[in-house]
Design a protein around this motif. Structure first.
Motif, PDB file in Angstrom:
ATOM      1  N   SER A   1       1.863  11.513   4.453  1.00  0.00           N
ATOM      2  CA  SER A   1       1.800  12.780   5.181  1.00  0.00           C
ATOM      3  C   SER A   1       1.657  14.000   4.285  1.00  0.00           C
ATOM      4  CB  SER A   1       3.048  12.940   6.062  1.00  0.00           C
ATOM      5  OG  SER A   1       4.226  12.892   5.287  1.00  0.00           O
ATOM      6  N   ASN A   2       1.639  13.809   2.958  1.00  0.00           N
ATOM      7  CA  ASN A   2       1.318  14.941   2.085  1.00  0.00           C
ATOM      8  C   ASN A   2      -0.194  15.084   1.896  1.00  0.00           C
ATOM      9  OD1 ASN A   2       0.914  12.642   0.574  1.00  0.00           O
ATOM     10  ND2 ASN A   2       1.636  13.553  -1.330  1.00  0.00           N
ATOM     11  N   ASN A   3      -0.969  14.274   2.618  1.00  0.00           N
ATOM     12  CA  ASN A   3      -2.425  14.315   2.496  1.00  0.00           C
ATOM     13  C   ASN A   3      -3.034  14.864   3.784  1.00  0.00           C
ATOM     14  OD1 ASN A   3      -5.076  13.960   1.793  1.00  0.00           O
ATOM     15  ND2 ASN A   3      -5.064  11.749   2.087  1.00  0.00           N
ATOM     16  N   LEU A   4      -3.702  16.001   3.670  1.00  0.00           N
ATOM     17  CA  LEU A   4      -4.294  16.649   4.839  1.00  0.00           C
ATOM     18  C   LEU A   4      -5.737  16.228   5.075  1.00  0.00           C
ATOM     19  CD1 LEU A   4      -2.875  20.232   4.256  1.00  0.00           C
ATOM     20  CD2 LEU A   4      -2.014  18.494   5.825  1.00  0.00           C
ATOM     21  N   ASN A   5      -6.190  15.194   4.365  1.00  0.00           N
ATOM     22  CA  ASN A   5      -7.578  14.761   4.484  1.00  0.00           C
ATOM     23  C   ASN A   5      -7.758  13.602   5.453  1.00  0.00           C
ATOM     24  OD1 ASN A   5      -8.485  16.603   2.485  1.00  0.00           O
ATOM     25  ND2 ASN A   5      -7.771  15.227   0.888  1.00  0.00           N
ATOM     26  N   ASN A   6      -6.757  13.298   6.247  1.00  0.00           N
ATOM     27  CA  ASN A   6      -6.788  12.073   7.037  1.00  0.00           C
ATOM     28  C   ASN A   6      -7.591  12.156   8.324  1.00  0.00           C
ATOM     29  OD1 ASN A   6      -5.036  11.210   5.073  1.00  0.00           O
ATOM     30  ND2 ASN A   6      -3.615  10.223   6.480  1.00  0.00           N
ATOM     31  N   VAL A   7      -7.967  13.345   8.751  1.00  0.00           N
ATOM     32  CA  VAL A   7      -8.624  13.499  10.043  1.00  0.00           C
ATOM     33  C   VAL A   7      -9.961  14.205   9.844  1.00  0.00           C
ATOM     34  CG1 VAL A   7      -8.458  14.521  12.339  1.00  0.00           C
ATOM     35  CG2 VAL A   7      -6.407  13.643  11.219  1.00  0.00           C
ATOM     36  N   PRO A   8     -11.048  13.716  10.441  1.00  0.00           N
ATOM     37  CA  PRO A   8     -12.321  14.453  10.386  1.00  0.00           C
ATOM     38  C   PRO A   8     -12.143  15.864  10.947  1.00  0.00           C
ATOM     39  CG  PRO A   8     -12.660  12.241  11.253  1.00  0.00           C
ATOM     40  CD  PRO A   8     -11.188  12.440  11.175  1.00  0.00           C
ATOM     41  N   GLN A   9     -12.680  16.852  10.238  1.00  0.00           N
ATOM     42  CA  GLN A   9     -12.494  18.227  10.672  1.00  0.00           C
ATOM     43  C   GLN A   9     -13.158  18.520  12.007  1.00  0.00           C
ATOM     44  OE1 GLN A   9     -13.090  20.061   6.378  1.00  0.00           O
ATOM     45  NE2 GLN A   9     -12.379  21.628   7.754  1.00  0.00           N
ATOM     46  N   SER A  10     -14.156  17.743  12.375  1.00  0.00           N
ATOM     47  CA  SER A  10     -14.823  17.976  13.652  1.00  0.00           C
ATOM     48  C   SER A  10     -13.912  17.701  14.831  1.00  0.00           C
ATOM     49  CB  SER A  10     -16.074  17.110  13.751  1.00  0.00           C
ATOM     50  OG  SER A  10     -15.745  15.734  13.636  1.00  0.00           O
ATOM     51  N   LEU A  11     -12.803  16.972  14.626  1.00  0.00           N
ATOM     52  CA  LEU A  11     -11.865  16.681  15.704  1.00  0.00           C
ATOM     53  C   LEU A  11     -10.706  17.662  15.754  1.00  0.00           C
ATOM     54  CD1 LEU A  11     -11.421  12.801  15.851  1.00  0.00           C
ATOM     55  CD2 LEU A  11     -12.763  14.285  17.337  1.00  0.00           C
ATOM     56  N   VAL A  12     -10.596  18.539  14.780  1.00  0.00           N
ATOM     57  CA  VAL A  12      -9.445  19.429  14.712  1.00  0.00           C
ATOM     58  C   VAL A  12      -9.667  20.617  15.638  1.00  0.00           C
ATOM     59  CG1 VAL A  12      -8.033  20.890  13.227  1.00  0.00           C
ATOM     60  CG2 VAL A  12      -8.921  18.717  12.362  1.00  0.00           C
ATOM     61  N   LYS A  13      -8.789  20.768  16.602  1.00  0.00           N
ATOM     62  CA  LYS A  13      -8.858  21.886  17.544  1.00  0.00           C
ATOM     63  C   LYS A  13      -8.275  23.151  16.931  1.00  0.00           C
ATOM     64  CE  LYS A  13      -7.485  22.980  22.316  1.00  0.00           C
ATOM     65  NZ  LYS A  13      -6.765  22.434  23.497  1.00  0.00           N
ATOM     66  N   ARG A  14      -7.143  22.992  16.282  1.00  0.00           N
ATOM     67  CA  ARG A  14      -6.486  24.103  15.609  1.00  0.00           C
ATOM     68  C   ARG A  14      -5.381  23.529  14.733  1.00  0.00           C
ATOM     69  NH1 ARG A  14      -3.624  23.846  20.476  1.00  0.00           N
ATOM     70  NH2 ARG A  14      -1.370  24.093  20.194  1.00  0.00           N
ATOM     71  N   ILE A  15      -4.783  24.364  13.929  1.00  0.00           N
ATOM     72  CA  ILE A  15      -3.637  23.980  13.110  1.00  0.00           C
ATOM     73  C   ILE A  15      -2.522  24.981  13.365  1.00  0.00           C
ATOM     74  CG2 ILE A  15      -2.784  23.539  10.786  1.00  0.00           C
ATOM     75  CD1 ILE A  15      -5.705  23.110   9.946  1.00  0.00           C
ATOM     76  N   ASP A  16      -1.359  24.491  13.752  1.00  0.00           N
ATOM     77  CA  ASP A  16      -0.194  25.346  13.947  1.00  0.00           C
ATOM     78  C   ASP A  16       0.656  25.307  12.680  1.00  0.00           C
ATOM     79  OD1 ASP A  16      -1.081  25.702  16.503  1.00  0.00           O
ATOM     80  OD2 ASP A  16       0.322  24.277  17.406  1.00  0.00           O
ATOM     81  N   VAL A  17       0.952  26.458  12.148  1.00  0.00           N
ATOM     82  CA  VAL A  17       1.768  26.566  10.941  1.00  0.00           C
ATOM     83  C   VAL A  17       3.078  27.246  11.318  1.00  0.00           C
ATOM     84  CG1 VAL A  17       1.920  27.431   8.594  1.00  0.00           C
ATOM     85  CG2 VAL A  17      -0.295  26.727   9.512  1.00  0.00           C
ATOM     86  N   VAL A  18       4.146  26.473  11.382  1.00  0.00           N
ATOM     87  CA  VAL A  18       5.476  27.003  11.656  1.00  0.00           C
ATOM     88  C   VAL A  18       6.031  27.525  10.336  1.00  0.00           C
ATOM     89  CG1 VAL A  18       7.772  26.502  12.559  1.00  0.00           C
ATOM     90  CG2 VAL A  18       5.774  25.322  13.500  1.00  0.00           C
ATOM     91  N   THR A  19       6.178  28.830  10.234  1.00  0.00           N
ATOM     92  CA  THR A  19       6.500  29.453   8.946  1.00  0.00           C
ATOM     93  C   THR A  19       7.993  29.724   8.804  1.00  0.00           C
ATOM     94  OG1 THR A  19       5.969  31.612   9.901  1.00  0.00           O
ATOM     95  CG2 THR A  19       4.227  30.475   8.702  1.00  0.00           C
ATOM     96  N   GLY A  20       8.793  28.780   9.224  1.00  0.00           N
ATOM     97  CA  GLY A  20      10.237  28.878   9.067  1.00  0.00           C
ATOM     98  C   GLY A  20      10.845  27.508   9.127  1.00  0.00           C
TER      99      GLY A  20
END
Length: 895
Positions: free
Chosen positions: A124-143
């Motif tokens: 899970s430290n690897n963000l390359n696991n999913v084709p970018q064409s399938l990514v709808k958005r990325i939620d970044v919880v900053t806390g």
């Protein structure tokens, strides 16, 4: 409609409506398109209109597109909340694992939890696991979010949300190259989704391929600041300057002891005085006829990546929707030079030791050495060994994962979800051209056989059947293939990481107060993580190579239960007040039970202003690598303050520690957002964060280790081994609960969507900035602040300022992006006495255009338009743009 919808997605975090953000239309920022709520991940509560107290930044379609980056990790690195872990391309230092990780707040990648659709995934430290064409958005919880999502969410959470309603076929191809003709990259992607069974079922599949050729040879002066290092002046202070080379080692070899000290070998084995640079000290020089390891390290390392991901779902009824995910990722490289093996020598230690009767020495040289000591020392850079000219690296990662789940609604508005996932990551790592220590030492001890006047290994005089072949290192290119094959070898390690995880949750509104419905979420999680070394070559098994990839075997399980509640206390005209609380109990097989919790509240005034605060206790349990890693070897150079800041090479041995306990953190976030009704489409957001971490797990960096020993930390001094002359030979350090980290900062966002008069066009403005007030490290003896330290050899170095701003124009047929990125400067290293310690910040301009012709979209981008050089520091490959001006473009087809 599509462009306006995704523009609204990117505004969701700025509106800061917490867990449920609404896609804002160009004409009405207070309504949703199709009344579909967009659930983000600051909380487990999913009641429509709920404002979670934990701030969340949403990276939507527009943000994912900017700069045409080759991976999600590179996209996130450019957000101000993240410390860069890779450059705009993938750097040599990070591609060793073949992964790209997120580092929120500069607290280390292990303190940022990454999820896919709210669930953990293997590696899970690897963000390359999913084709970018399938990514709808990325939620970044900053806390801190451990109570909601579990261990690892100390700095926050990155949740990759897939477009699981994809319909139709899309495909694309792209390519890119730097303005210097290197860094070529090309790739393609395809995705298809469809409904079936009267729209009760849905299926989608996508694949993506990227081939990045990497960037080498940038020591040619085309970007001179990349060839920079620290040079020690006579008074012990340091000077950052270009072209700092070894004085005590050269590609052909330089004698460092005896009557011929300072003489260098030419390609024909002859000796001549080493041509010195403009400035010299005992170990280094500026310029001169030598090189350094930095000359050989790739600006960006090559890689190939292939992703395939599929998802199927079927809704039996509102009470039961079954889904199944399966993905496969392969990432590999055919091999590249990692670094040249630099065997450096002083007059009394280090380097290579040769007998004066070595058979490869010319008669004239042997005569000159005859009256001196029986041996002499030589410094040698082994950059002429094997195909890659130094220690080379190759890896192949194969990651396969499957998940199944059931979700639906129950009576009374209750919703449930369950899932199980299993993933395996198999990582094959090869390091080539390593010295086989025993064979190498035999091979360089070459003599003339008196029986036939042939040059042989000395051991051949007593063992005629030895496979040893004499190795000639006097001058470049003189080593025979047979000798190289005997003295050097390939270390191979194959490791498999496994993850099994399951969870179940129940969410609903059991009752209401005078102010509205009370919402709760409860659930259980279970997971098992394991890592095993499936193969190590026989030489590595006995640590027989010069650099060791340690064996790693171990596992742990954790059982967890969590609950969250949101209670509205006030709902008057123009005023709403709600409190939130959550708790999680985790029972680890390695360290026992531990609690995490959070409490917070939100106050909304007149629908325009939202004030929020949250205080949490978060944890990070030790991972398998930290617990069980066997001894591994690192190599590098550092400045030794005990020896007038002389530059020295070192070996470093690190390993795991099964007695580690979890880190604990207390996080406070206070902030708010403002979306004025008189300026629809405008959103402003400010959040202050304060994170204090105790019992930090880690190993201190090599330079920090020596510096803190010099400053009086005797525990660190015990990890340093020196020879009789006082020169550093070896550093040790296993994982341990070191001490404490503290960080303080401020996140700021502003966004505005402006519809133009035509009605079919719009302008989108977005700006994000982070100011880091403090990143304090307490090692138990000394306290020092890394905020504003931007040198590459400093643990947790982080610029105080980082910001991005973008303007996007879009109509039916044309789109254009303008982006300005700023990375602040600071000090190279606040703990060192450096004459020119200040590092200037950098601003970069990126441009992009798109042309839409029926179903086709043609696009082109240029990043770092002005070709800004990085500042004079090797850390350019981390914080700053080391690639320079980069062009990319391609075509997409959707129908």
């Amino acid at each position: 409609m599509r462009s306006r919808l995704f523009a609204g997605l990117s505004l969701a975090a700025l509106a800061a409506t917490g867990n449920t953000a609404f896609a804002q239309s160009a004409t009405d920022a207070k309504t949703t398109e199709n009344d579909d709520p967009i659930v983000v991940t600051g909380s487990r509560i999913d009641r429509a209109g709920y404002d979670a107290p934990t701030p969340t930044t949403v990276v939507g379609e527009v943000d994912l597109r900017l700069g045409n980056r080759p991976g999600i990790g590179q996209v996130l690195n450019e957000l101000p909340q993240f410390r860069s872990t890779v450059s705009p391309s993938t750097t040599a230092g990070n591609v060793i694992s073949g992964s790209t990780a997120a580092d929120l707040r500069g607290l280390g990648t292990v303190r940022t939890l990454s999820l896919i659709n709210g669930r953990r995934f293997v590696g899970s430290n690897n963000l390359n696991n999913v084709p970018q064409s399938l990514v709808k958005r990325i939620d970044v919880v900053t806390g801190g979010a451990s109570a909601a999502w579990g261990s690892g969410a100390v700095a926050g959470v990155v949740n990759i949300i897939l477009n699981d309603e994809l319909e139709g076929l899309s495909m694309g191809a792209q390519t890119g190259i730097s303005s210097r003709g290197d860094g070529a990259r090309y790739g393609g992607d395809i995705a298809w989704g469809t409904n079936f069974a009267d729209d009760r079922g849905h299926f989608m599949i996508a694949a993506e391929y990227i081939n990045d050729k990497g960037i080498f040879g940038r020591n040619d002066g085309s970007r001179p600041n990349l060839d920079a290092d620290s040079f020690t002046l006579p008074n012990g202070s340091l000077l950052r300057v270009r072209d700092v080379n070894f004085l005590d080692a050269t590609p052909g070899g330089v004698i460092r002891s005896g009557a011929l000290a300072g003489m260098a070998f030419g390609a024909d084995g002859s000796l001549s005085p080493l041509a010195l640079g403009s400035q010299t000290n005992s170990t280094a020089m500026v310029g001169g006829a030598s090189r350094s390891q930095a000359d050989h390290i790739a600006v960006s390392a090559p890689f190939e990546r292939l992703n395939v991901f599929g998802r199927a779902s079927y809704e039996f009824s509102e009470a039961a929707r079954l889904w199944f995910d399966m993905g496969w990722t392969r990432m590999w490289t055919d091999g590249y030079q990692l670094f040249p093996d630099a065997l450096r020598a002083t007059a009394t230690s280090g380097g290579l030791v040769f007998s004066r009767d070595n058979g490869f020495l010319s008669p004239a040289v042997r005569a000159q050495l005859a009256s001196g000591p029986a041996t002499f020392r030589m410094g040698r850079i082994l950059d002429d060994i094997g195909r890659y000219g130094g220690v080379a690296y190759r890896y192949e990662r194969n990651d396969i994962e499957a998940a199944i789940g059931l979700e639906g609604t129950l009576g009374g508005g209750w919703r449930y979800g369950t899932y199980y996932t299993h993933g395996e990551l198999r990582n094959r790592m090869n390091t080539f051209n390593q010295r086989n220590l025993a064979n190498f030492n035999n091979a360089i001890d070459a003599v003339i056989n008196p029986a036939n006047q042939q040059i042989v290994c000395r051991i051949a005089l007593t063992d005629p059947n030895t496979p040893c072949r004499p190795l000639n290192l006097f001058g470049q290119g003189n080593a025979s293939p047979d000798a190289i094959a005997y003295a050097f070898g390939s270390a191979t390690t194959i490791q498999t990481t496994k993850l099994d995880a399951a969870g179940a949750s129940l969410r609903g509104d059991p009752f209401s107060t005078w102010a509205g419905p009370v919402s709760i979420a409860v659930g259980v999680d279970w997971r098992r993580e394991a890592l095993e070394t499936n193969y190590r070559d026989p030489v590595s098994m006995v640590n027989g190579f010069s650099y060791v990839i340690g064996a790693l075997d171990g596992s742990f399980t954790v059982k967890e239960a969590f609950g969250e509640i949101a209670v509205p206390l006030l709902d008057l005209t123009g005023v709403k007040f709600e409190v939130n609380g959550a708790a999680r109990y985790s029972d680890y097989s390695t360290s026992g039970g531990i609690w995490t919790w959070k409490t917070g509240g939100t106050l909304r005034l007149f629908d325009d202003l939202l004030l929020r605060t949250v205080y949490s206790r978060d944890i990070r349990s030790p991972n398998i690598t930290e617990l069980y890693t066997g001894v591994s070897t690192g190599i590098g150079t550092l400045l030794d303050p005990f020896r007038n800041n002389a530059s020295v090479s070192y070996f470093r041995y690190v390993g795991g520690n099964p007695d580690l306990k979890p880190e604990t953190a207390n996080t406070l976030t206070i902030g708010g957002s403002y979306s004025p009704s008189f300026a629809r489409g405008l959103s402003l957001s400010v959040d202050y964060y304060k994170i204090d971490i105790e019992d930090v797990i880690g190993t201190i960096g090599a330079q920090d280790l020596v510096t803190q020993c010099f400053r009086g930390n005797t525990a660190f001094c015990a990890l340093i081994v020196r020879d009789a002359s006082g020169a550093i030979t070896t550093l040790y350090g296993n994982q341990q609960n070191l001490a404490a980290y503290k960080t303080r900062g401020l996140d700021m966002e502003a966004s505005y969507v402006l519809p133009l008069a035509s009605g079919d066009a719009s302008l989108r403005f977005r700006a994000l900035a982070t100011r880091v007030f403090k990143l304090q490290i307490n090692d138990g003896v000394n306290i020092y602040d890394r905020a504003g330290d931007v040198g590459d050899n400093v643990t947790f170095s982080t610029p105080k300022w980082k910001a991005t701003g973008s303007v996007t124009y879009q109509d039916k047929q044309f789109g254009a992006d303008f982006r300005l990125r700023y990375v602040g400067g600071g000090l190279y290293n606040s703990l060192l006495n450096i004459v020119n310690n200040k590092v200037a910040g950098r601003a970069y301009v990126d441009l992009g255009v798109r042309f839409e012709i029926d179903d086709f979209t043609l696009f082109a981008n240029v990043n770092n338009l002005l070709d800004r050089d990085p500042p004079l520091t090797p850390s350019a490959i981390v914080h700053y743009d080391s690639v320079g001006r980069y062009f990319s473009g391609g075509v997409k087809l959707k129908f």
